[in-house]
Design an enzyme around this catalytic site. Structure first.
Site, PDB file in Angstrom:
ATOM      1  N   HIS A 127       6.597  -4.306  -2.778  1.00 17.71           N
ATOM      2  CA  HIS A 127       7.090  -3.738  -4.034  1.00 17.71           C
ATOM      3  C   HIS A 127       6.084  -3.891  -5.178  1.00 17.71           C
ATOM      4  O   HIS A 127       5.386  -4.893  -5.296  1.00 17.71           O
ATOM      5  CB  HIS A 127       8.415  -4.402  -4.436  1.00 17.71           C
ATOM      6  N   HIS A 136      -8.933   1.434   1.083  1.00 10.35           N
ATOM      7  CA  HIS A 136      -8.565   1.463   2.499  1.00 10.35           C
ATOM      8  C   HIS A 136      -7.904   0.128   2.831  1.00 10.35           C
ATOM      9  O   HIS A 136      -8.523  -0.928   2.685  1.00 10.35           O
ATOM     10  CB  HIS A 136      -9.815   1.673   3.352  1.00 10.35           C
TER      11      HIS A 136
END
Length: 201
Positions: A127, A136
């Site tokens: 979250h 990446h």
């Protein structure tokens, strides 16, 4: 209809994601003139002259973050997304254009994922995380809540990042590293706990 730029291993995974999404793949582009096809799709150096830039979208299938950024700056088209059907994405998360999300990835509530990001197989974005453009996140990496990953940073396979950490732009987190402190821009961090060993200058 989607064109893929790049005809290497990363493109193979993106092709299969798009097939699972039932999206039409028009073909691939690559500067290597020796590559003629990939997984049955044609590879060329140019988009056909009769194709208007508004008729298709593109995904840049290049694993190296700095090259992906360079190409995105050079190729002025609309960019699509490739999101594997098994990915678990919160409806309150935001995903940018050109981003690829692979199998079994989780992106939780209020996470913000930028443009041309790779979220690789089975990584977890919890979250309120922010993943900036061209980053990446490698397979099985886990980012706890409110982690921020800067532009172009690479979080290695199996790395773990505790909550409220900031990873600077173009930093590299080594495979299996455990990150418990903020990471400066361009730093290369390895180990448990993570230690800076050099900088990406």
């Amino acid at each position: 209809m989607i064109y893929l730029y790049g005809a290497g291993g990363h493109a193979k995974v993106v092709i299969e994601i798009l097939e699972r999404q039932k999206k039409e793949i028009a073909g691939l582009l690559d500067v290597n003139t020796e590559i003629k096809s990939l997984l049955g799709y044609p590879v060329s150096q140019f988009i056909p002259a009769n194709e208007s830039a508004t008729d298709f979208k593109m995904i840049i299938c290049i694993g190296k973050n700095e090259i992906r950024k360079k190409r995105a700056g050079e190729i002025k088209v609309n960019y699509g997304q490739a999101i594997h059907p098994s990915a678990n994405l919160s409806p309150r998360a935001s995903i940018g254009e050109g981003t690829v999300i692979m199998a079994a990835v989780t992106v939780n509530c209020n996470a913000v994922v930028g443009r041309h990001v790779i979220l690789n197989t089975n990584c977890t974005i919890d979250h309120d995380c922010i993943i900036e453009d061209y980053a990446h996140i490698s397979p099985n990496a886990a980012l706890a809540g409110k982690t921020m990953v800067g532009e172009g940073a690479h979080v290695g396979i199996g790395a773990c990042v505790i909550q409220d950490i900031k990873i600077g732009k173009w930093a590299t987190i080594g495979a299996g590293a455990v990150i418990i402190d903020d990471v400066p821009d361009y730093a290369v961090v390895v180990g448990n706990p993570g230690k800076i060993i050099k900088y990406n200058y």
